[in-house]
Design a protein around this motif. Structure first.
Motif, PDB file in Angstrom:
ATOM      1  N   SER A 282       0.726  -1.202   0.096  1.00 13.99           N
ATOM      2  CA  SER A 282      -0.030  -0.025   0.347  1.00 13.99           C
ATOM      3  C   SER A 282       0.741   1.414  -0.019  1.00 13.99           C
ATOM      4  CB  SER A 282      -1.012   0.154   1.612  1.00 13.99           C
ATOM      5  OG  SER A 282      -1.632  -1.281   0.862  1.00 13.99           O
ATOM      6  N   GLY A 283       0.487   2.403  -0.678  1.00  6.57           N
ATOM      7  CA  GLY A 283       1.034   3.510  -0.271  1.00  6.57           C
ATOM      8  C   GLY A 283       0.836   4.145  -2.172  1.00  6.57           C
ATOM      9  N   THR A 284       1.134   5.388  -2.116  1.00  2.06           N
ATOM     10  CA  THR A 284       1.031   6.567  -3.279  1.00  2.06           C
ATOM     11  C   THR A 284       2.182   5.243  -4.015  1.00  2.06           C
ATOM     12  OG1 THR A 284       2.913   7.861  -2.786  1.00  2.06           O
ATOM     13  CG2 THR A 284       0.288   8.358  -2.340  1.00  2.06           C
ATOM     14  N   SER A 285       3.399   5.038  -3.642  1.00  2.00           N
ATOM     15  CA  SER A 285       3.953   4.828  -5.786  1.00  2.00           C
ATOM     16  C   SER A 285       3.142   3.445  -5.749  1.00  2.00           C
ATOM     17  CB  SER A 285       5.251   4.251  -4.526  1.00  2.00           C
ATOM     18  OG  SER A 285       5.765   4.676  -3.567  1.00  2.00           O
ATOM     19  N   MET A 286       1.322   2.657  -5.533  1.00  2.00           N
ATOM     20  CA  MET A 286       1.393   1.334  -5.658  1.00  2.00           C
ATOM     21  C   MET A 286       0.487   2.872  -6.766  1.00  2.00           C
ATOM     22  SD  MET A 286       3.050  -0.248  -5.064  1.00  2.00           S
ATOM     23  CE  MET A 286       2.187  -2.414  -5.431  1.00  2.00           C
ATOM     24  N   SER A 287       0.120   3.888  -6.224  1.00  2.00           N
ATOM     25  CA  SER A 287      -0.998   4.377  -7.449  1.00  2.00           C
ATOM     26  C   SER A 287      -0.762   5.260  -8.461  1.00  2.00           C
ATOM     27  CB  SER A 287      -2.232   5.343  -6.134  1.00  2.00           C
ATOM     28  OG  SER A 287      -0.800   6.525  -6.050  1.00  2.00           O
ATOM     29  N   ALA A 288       0.877   4.949  -8.212  1.00  2.00           N
ATOM     30  CA  ALA A 288       1.448   6.194  -9.242  1.00  2.00           C
ATOM     31  C   ALA A 288       1.700   5.631 -10.364  1.00  2.00           C
ATOM     32  CB  ALA A 288       2.769   6.984  -8.882  1.00  2.00           C
ATOM     33  N   PRO A 289       2.431   4.038 -10.783  1.00  2.00           N
ATOM     34  CA  PRO A 289       2.152   3.252 -11.216  1.00  2.00           C
ATOM     35  C   PRO A 289       0.647   3.093 -12.430  1.00  2.00           C
ATOM     36  CG  PRO A 289       3.232   2.638  -9.877  1.00  2.00           C
ATOM     37  CD  PRO A 289       2.877   3.258  -9.720  1.00  2.00           C
ATOM     38  N   HIS A 290      -0.099   3.357 -11.423  1.00  2.00           N
ATOM     39  CA  HIS A 290      -1.401   2.996 -12.589  1.00  2.00           C
ATOM     40  C   HIS A 290      -1.595   4.570 -13.125  1.00  2.00           C
ATOM     41  CE1 HIS A 290      -2.808   0.053  -8.935  1.00  2.00           C
ATOM     42  NE2 HIS A 290      -3.183  -0.098  -9.792  1.00  2.00           N
TER      43      HIS A 290
END
Length: 201
Positions: free
Chosen positions: A113-121
């Motif tokens: 979980s993290g914004t590092s996981m949302s950015a690649p989307h």
């Protein structure tokens, strides 16, 4: 360019943020994670603080904003994050045997979980938009993502313009208009008039 990194402090005028703006001016779309310092406001990390970055916060699969997702505004009162994308319990490729207790799908993937996981989307969404509209500029792509985002009914410094909607974005037929505002100095909070000096010939 997808950047899942960030550091505390700084302003849109620090070297890393300026480098992002320069890359965008050169034609590169730059997607940056907002950071994981929420729910406090004014917690956007740099280079996500860059004016021209597409800065990404995180939501879960129920469209709730992740508590950890950093909030805006930036130190110069710009709206960040720009948009939100799924960033909670994302099943991702595992490096070596790290986080074996979080394995998902198989023994080569782990849940993060993290914004590092949302950015690649969002980086993937940008690639799809570029495939459909290869002539669109980074600013037009950023505006397309903003204009088609789903309003999660949160304030603009929490959700930006909303949760990404990839299908709506790639279905746009025309590049959205882009406006850049320049001031002669500091702009205080409140209501002010914007004059349109653009004349179409």
């Amino acid at each position: 360019l997808s950047m899942s990194l960030g550091f505390n402090g700084g302003t849109p005028n620090v070297p890393s943020a300026i480098a992002v703006d320069n890359a965008v001016n050169a034609g590169v779309v730059v997607v940056v994670s907002a950071g994981n310092s929420g729910p406090s406001y004014r917690s956007i990390k740099c280079p996500g603080c860059a004016r021209k970055a597409i800065t990404i916060g995180a939501s879960d699969f129920n469209d709730a904003i992740a508590r950890f997702s950093s909030r805006g505004p930036t130190s110069i009162e710009t709206i960040k994050p720009d948009i939100i994308a799924p960033g909670v319990d994302i099943c991702s490729a595992q490096w070596d045997n790290i986080f074996e207790d979080r394995e998902c799908y198989d023994d080569e993937h782990v849940s993060f979980s993290g914004t590092s996981m949302s950015a690649p989307h969002v980086s993937g969404a940008v690639a799809l938009i570029k495939q459909v509209h290869p002539d669109w500029s980074p600013d037009e792509i950023k505006m397309a993502l903003r204009n088609t985002a789903v309003n999660l009914q949160q304030d603009v410094f929490t959700q930006g313009y909303g949760r990404i909607d990839v299908l709506r974005a790639i279905r746009l037929e025309h590049a959205p208009p882009v406006a850049e505002l320049y001031t002669s100095g500091e702009v205080n909070r409140g209501i002010f008039t914007v004059q349109n000096d653009y004349v179409q010939s």
